[in-house]
Design a protein around this motif. Structure first.
Motif, mmCIF file in Angstrom:
data_model
loop_
_atom_site.group_PDB
_atom_site.id
_atom_site.type_symbol
_atom_site.label_atom_id
_atom_site.label_comp_id
_atom_site.label_asym_id
_atom_site.label_seq_id
_atom_site.Cartn_x
_atom_site.Cartn_y
_atom_site.Cartn_z
ATOM 1 N N LEU A 1 -26.523 17.187 9.833
ATOM 2 C CA LEU A 1 -25.283 17.675 10.612
ATOM 3 C C LEU A 1 -23.991 17.148 9.475
ATOM 4 C CD1 LEU A 1 -24.637 18.085 12.900
ATOM 5 C CD2 LEU A 1 -24.638 15.736 13.650
ATOM 6 N N PHE A 2 -24.211 16.174 9.072
ATOM 7 C CA PHE A 2 -23.505 15.265 7.372
ATOM 8 C C PHE A 2 -23.446 16.693 6.190
ATOM 9 C CE2 PHE A 2 -22.945 13.598 3.384
ATOM 10 C CZ PHE A 2 -22.265 13.141 3.503
ATOM 11 N N LEU A 3 -24.452 17.349 6.253
ATOM 12 C CA LEU A 3 -24.211 18.392 4.951
ATOM 13 C C LEU A 3 -22.954 19.716 5.948
ATOM 14 C CD1 LEU A 3 -28.239 18.680 4.013
ATOM 15 C CD2 LEU A 3 -25.938 17.601 2.432
ATOM 16 N N ALA A 4 -23.850 20.041 7.495
ATOM 17 C CA ALA A 4 -22.788 20.643 8.125
ATOM 18 C C ALA A 4 -21.750 20.170 7.909
ATOM 19 C CB ALA A 4 -23.710 21.027 8.710
ATOM 20 N N VAL A 5 -21.212 19.060 8.395
ATOM 21 C CA VAL A 5 -19.695 18.693 8.378
ATOM 22 C C VAL A 5 -19.047 18.540 6.948
ATOM 23 C CG1 VAL A 5 -18.359 16.692 8.933
ATOM 24 C CG2 VAL A 5 -20.292 17.418 10.956
ATOM 25 N N ALA A 6 -19.440 17.995 6.145
ATOM 26 C CA ALA A 6 -19.366 17.984 5.182
ATOM 27 C C ALA A 6 -19.018 18.508 4.076
ATOM 28 C CB ALA A 6 -20.071 16.609 3.935
ATOM 29 N N ILE A 7 -19.871 20.312 4.374
ATOM 30 C CA ILE A 7 -19.411 21.445 3.560
ATOM 31 C C ILE A 7 -19.367 22.338 4.299
ATOM 32 C CG2 ILE A 7 -21.025 23.427 2.184
ATOM 33 C CD1 ILE A 7 -23.015 21.104 1.626
ATOM 34 N N GLY A 8 -19.187 22.303 5.585
ATOM 35 C CA GLY A 8 -19.175 24.113 6.754
ATOM 36 C C GLY A 8 -17.771 23.195 6.918
ATOM 37 N N ILE A 9 -17.048 22.728 7.123
ATOM 38 C CA ILE A 9 -15.276 22.093 7.696
ATOM 39 C C ILE A 9 -14.776 22.709 6.656
ATOM 40 C CG2 ILE A 9 -13.529 20.923 8.980
ATOM 41 C CD1 ILE A 9 -15.952 19.822 10.648
ATOM 42 N N PRO A 10 -14.230 22.113 5.828
ATOM 43 C CA PRO A 10 -14.061 22.633 4.461
ATOM 44 C C PRO A 10 -14.125 23.912 3.954
ATOM 45 C CG PRO A 10 -15.410 20.156 3.686
ATOM 46 C CD PRO A 10 -16.165 20.672 4.882
ATOM 47 N N ALA A 11 -15.583 24.168 4.077
ATOM 48 C CA ALA A 11 -15.453 25.739 3.423
ATOM 49 C C ALA A 11 -14.687 26.521 4.162
ATOM 50 C CB ALA A 11 -16.855 26.251 3.425
ATOM 51 N N GLY A 12 -15.111 26.027 5.868
ATOM 52 C CA GLY A 12 -14.235 26.936 6.950
ATOM 53 C C GLY A 12 -12.207 26.981 6.202
ATOM 54 N N VAL A 13 -11.779 25.426 5.893
ATOM 55 C CA VAL A 13 -10.792 25.879 5.874
ATOM 56 C C VAL A 13 -10.654 26.549 5.152
ATOM 57 C CG1 VAL A 13 -9.098 23.530 4.578
ATOM 58 C CG2 VAL A 13 -10.911 23.510 6.541
ATOM 59 N N LEU A 14 -11.156 26.232 4.243
ATOM 60 C CA LEU A 14 -10.639 26.742 2.663
ATOM 61 C C LEU A 14 -10.889 28.244 2.640
ATOM 62 C CD1 LEU A 14 -10.437 25.713 -0.099
ATOM 63 C CD2 LEU A 14 -12.476 26.767 -0.766
ATOM 64 N N ALA A 15 -11.802 29.048 3.782
ATOM 65 C CA ALA A 15 -11.792 30.567 3.761
ATOM 66 C C ALA A 15 -10.506 31.084 4.471
ATOM 67 C CB ALA A 15 -13.052 30.673 5.083
ATOM 68 N N ALA A 16 -9.674 29.446 5.643
ATOM 69 C CA ALA A 16 -8.763 30.574 6.214
ATOM 70 C C ALA A 16 -7.672 30.135 6.003
ATOM 71 C CB ALA A 16 -8.536 29.471 7.602
#
Lengths: 306, 522
Positions: free
Chosen positions: A106-121
């Protein structure tokens, strides 16, 4: 707040009782006699009768359930059919391993997934967005089993960096954690992106821009903040899924966690182990859901529990 | 909590960097396992290490290191000394007397003498104790301490296979003082025996570590100080473990993987016989299987060699008798050769010129490649007009269906089936499976085969006092059963074991357990 928490805990208790009954009944409805499995193909009728007596399988079902439930209330999860040993210590060994693995994933998912989503948006429809969304489709659609083996072949066999199986040291933890994080990571990235894209068009974001707030501040302080509540809910649900659902990862990497233990126990019709394991997973999921709901007080100022 | 005051982007960047630096930092080569420590994979975590409780192979591979038995099997299934140095039979065949090794001690210091050995057997045989495998020893009616180093086993009727059952892992000798101090469950987790290795550590689901017992009489026979057993459930994970060097010895692996690993110059593959026969088991009381010609036709219609080559990658041997090689007294029989025309001819004679339909149960998870092999069998039988409906089920459901029904209730038509003989003798291999006294649900004659002459031969073999009479009875019984084909015997499975190069004299026994008591590893 306290009253709310107590009421919710009451719901948790009812849920757990319901789940334990469903698990108990469905185990007993599944064709296959645990004593037959224990004895193996070469045991005689007498041996099977003996086994049935040892494990109390000769008693009526309600008696079996009530005596199990009574013991669980006293913290005794009973004796494993397969190991002939109390289950409590085995559950106590396997459960933290699954939680630890789920937290890592979950840590990996949050730490990478959320910033990646923001970046994409933020870079919507540009190369970064397409890359992130492409990778997230891959992350969600690659079977865990396959990607796990590929990682083993690459990082263990080819490069020799990480062990292919086992448990106990940090290096054992990395590949399994990455393996279980991928689907959640991809999901969080997609979710964050789509909600951020909408949020970036909202009036309050335009206002923030207009008053001259720097880009990052607009993206993270204003836009991301506004979409956090559903993301936190999603994280909570994923956590529950990861605690009990890491069976494949645990099997491929020989991680002695709860998911693998319960699945093996189902195959062997080791009823007490399945019942105890599922109860524990259900309790963890219920408590996490409760915790997530309470967390909304912090991420969403509009929420008040009374 | 104030989100606004925190630089979220910086934090997530830091988290990413931290994650990757952890990934990189943890990257180190696996510790080399040279010298005196070996890592051995198991198919699963054994339920218990109590010598008396074991029934599973995964435990059977750990136990021979922790415990001694009176006697043991060798690679040819002969009985060889272990704690007992010699043994004799009384002239009436009713008493077996074993002389024990002197001066040996359990890991807790208790002397291994006749009283201790008797106490160990009393523990295993006591009906109050939860060791259900004791029925294997029901022929033994009395155990007597003759003197400090002599122990005698008595039977009511002559029973020539006493040493064979005493070589079974269930007959492991446990320390009576250690076993008396704790309950059964605790003993299963902290076992005390007298074997060449003592118990050091068991981390559930992760490893079992044994340490060499330097006071053991056979300590000089091997050069391995520490054995670490690791339960690894997946074949592919075991294969990768060997390839990366994390695992030194894999006790069993899918035949196809073993074949592939054979191409790796750092590895060696062992393709060794086992006492396990596989085939198609048919209910001989149901039409059309009640006609021996139908069963023989099926035998002719199955291409056994193709199955062995394709699905077992050569880690098997086509069946030659109801007994596998390695079970005494194996005698090869005339093969029912693969011959579709002959099969059709036999079916026509039996009144089924166009074949018939039948249902075959296929258990998954118990036998190697059971599903693929069953599908191949169905394909081959279709050529002679026999259409099989395969019912695939999990092992527990299958066992329950198979064992619990008597002849009237049994739904069995055909099933993929196997039988292992861990005592390596014909009584266990044949009487339980073919004697009409053992119809299900009592025991293991689950296809209700009944041949009066076979029954008589099996009775005669059991009580015969000398080896020649016993051999004659069992050889004749094999012939009759083979001709009757109550199973369509297909192959005898082999061990598929893969290890690093450098192992010598590992005991990979036909009776299915594996041990390193006399092994060298450089």
């Amino acid at each position: 707040m306290l009253a709310y928490v107590l009421r919710r805990l009451g719901h948790v208790l009812v849920t757990l009782i319901g789940i334990s009954i469903i698990v108990f009944v469905s185990l007993h409805l599944t064709p296959g006699d645990p004593a037959a499995m224990l004895g193996g193909s070469q045991a005689s009728d007498e041996e099977i009768a003996q086994l049935r007596k040892i494990y109390g399988l000769n008693q009526p079902l309600p008696v079996q359930y009530l005596s199990w439930a009574g013991r669980v209330l006293h913290g005794d999860f009973g004796i494993s059919f397969r190991a002939g040993r109390p289950i409590g210590p085995d559950l106590a060994h396997a459960f933290p391993i699954s939680v630890y693995l789920a937290l890592g994933g979950l840590f990996l998912a949050v730490a990478i997934g959320i910033p990646a989503g923001v970046l994409a948006a933020v870079h919507r429809d540009r190369a970064i967005d397409l890359t992130v969304m492409g990778l997230s489709v891959a992350g969600m659609s690659m079977p865990v089993f396959w990607i796990s083996l590929i990682m083993v072949l690459f990082f263990s066999l080819q490069l020799g960096w990480l062990p292919s199986s086992g448990w106990g040291e940090f290096r054992h933890f990395i590949l399994p954690a990455v393996s279980i994080s991928l689907a959640s990571l991809a999901l969080l990235a997609r979710m964050t992106r789509s909600m951020m894209v909408e949020a970036m068009l909202e009036d309050f974001v335009r206002t923030a821009r207009a008053k001259g707030a720097p880009d990052r501040s607009v993206q993270y302080k204003h836009a991301l903040r506004s979409v956090l509540p559903p993301i936190v809910t999603a994280i909570g649900l994923r956590f529950g899924l990861l605690v009990g659902g890491a069976v494949i990862t645990e099997t491929v990497f020989s991680v002695p966690g709860l998911g693998r233990m319960v699945v093996q126990a189902v195959g062997a019709r080791d009823f007490p182990t399945v019942q105890g394991g599922v109860l524990l997973i259900a309790a963890a999921v219920s408590i996490i859901n409760l915790a997530v709901d309470l967390l909304h007080v912090f991420v969403d100022p509009r929420v008040r529990y009374t | 909590m104030k989100f606004g005051s925190i630089r979220w982007q910086t934090i997530s960047l830091l988290a990413i960097i931290l994650t990757f630096s952890l990934l990189a930092g943890a990257a180190s080569a696996p510790a080399p396992s040279i010298g005196k420590r070996i890592v051995v994979s198991l198919d699963g975590d054994p339920p218990s290490l109590d010598g008396h409780e074991n029934a599973l192979i995964s435990g059977g591979i750990v136990l021979p290191h922790l415990y001694d038995k009176l006697v043991e099997f060798d690679a040819n299934s002969n009985i060889v000394p272990q704690l007992a140095t010699s043994w004799t039979t009384s002239s009436d065949g009713l008493t077996w007397t074993f002389k024990l090794r002197t001066g040996h001690r359990f890991h807790d210091g208790t002397p291994v003498n006749a009283a201790a050995v008797k106490a160990s057997f009393d523990r295993m045989l006591n009906p109050q104790n939860p060791f259900y495998r004791r029925t294997l020893f029901e022929a033994i009616t009395r155990i007597t301490v003759v003197d400090d180093n002599t122990i005698a086993f008595s039977t009511e009727k002559p029973y020539g296979f006493v040493p064979n059952i005493l070589a079974n892992p269930t007959a492991s000798i446990v320390s009576p003082t250690a076993a008396a101090k704790v309950d059964f469950r605790t003993f299963g987790v902290f076992p005390v025996g007298s074997g060449p290795y003592f118990f050091r550590e068991w981390v559930r689901g992760t490893r079992i570590v044994l340490q060499k017992n330097r006071n053991h009489w056979a300590a000089a026979n091997n050069n391995i100080d520490v054995i670490e057993f690791r339960p690894i459930l997946e074949d592919s994970a075991r294969a990768v473990g060997l390839e990366t060097g994390e695992i030194d010895f894999v006790t069993s692996i899918a035949p196809q993987e073993a074949k592939r690993l054979g191409g790796n110059s750092r590895l060696q593959v062992f393709n060794m016989p086992r006492v396990r026969i596989q085939g198609v088991y048919v209910n001989v009381t149901k039409r059309p299987f009640n006609d021996v010609r139908v069963r023989q036709a099926i035998a002719h219609a199955i291409d056994k060699k193709a199955i062995v080559d394709t699905f077992l990658a050569g880690f098997a041997r086509t069946a030659e008798s109801p007994l596998p090689r390695g079970v005494w007294p194996f005698k090869a029989q005339q093969d029912f050769q693969y011959n579709v025309n002959r099969a059709k001819q036999l079916l026509t004679e039996a009144g089924f010129p166009n074949g018939f339909n039948a249902t075959m149960w296929v258990p998954v998870g118990t036998y190697v490649a059971s599903q693929q092999i069953s599908e191949a069998i169905a394909d081959q039988l279709r050529r002679v007009g026999i259409n099989l409906k395969l019912e695939v089920m999990d092992a527990t459901q299958w066992l329950t269906l198979l064992r619990s029904r008597n002849q009237q209730q049994s739904n069995l038509e055909m099933t993929y089936y196997g039988w292992g003989t861990h005592t390596a003798e014909a009584d266990y291999a044949l009487r339980l499976v073919y004697h009409s006294d053992n119809f299900a649900p009592k025991c293991c004659n689950r296809n209700f085969y009944s041949n009066r002459e076979v029954d008589q031969l099996l009775d005669r073999g059991l009580v015969a006092v000398n080896d020649r009479d016993r051999r004659a009875a069992y050889e004749r019984a094999q012939e009759l059963i083979w001709r009757d084909q109550p199973w369509i015997y297909i192959f005898a499975v082999n061990h598929a074991v893969v290890a690093k190069r450098g192992f010598k004299d590992v005991a990979i026994l036909p009776v299915e357990w594996i041990h390193f008591r006399d092994a060298q590893f450089d």
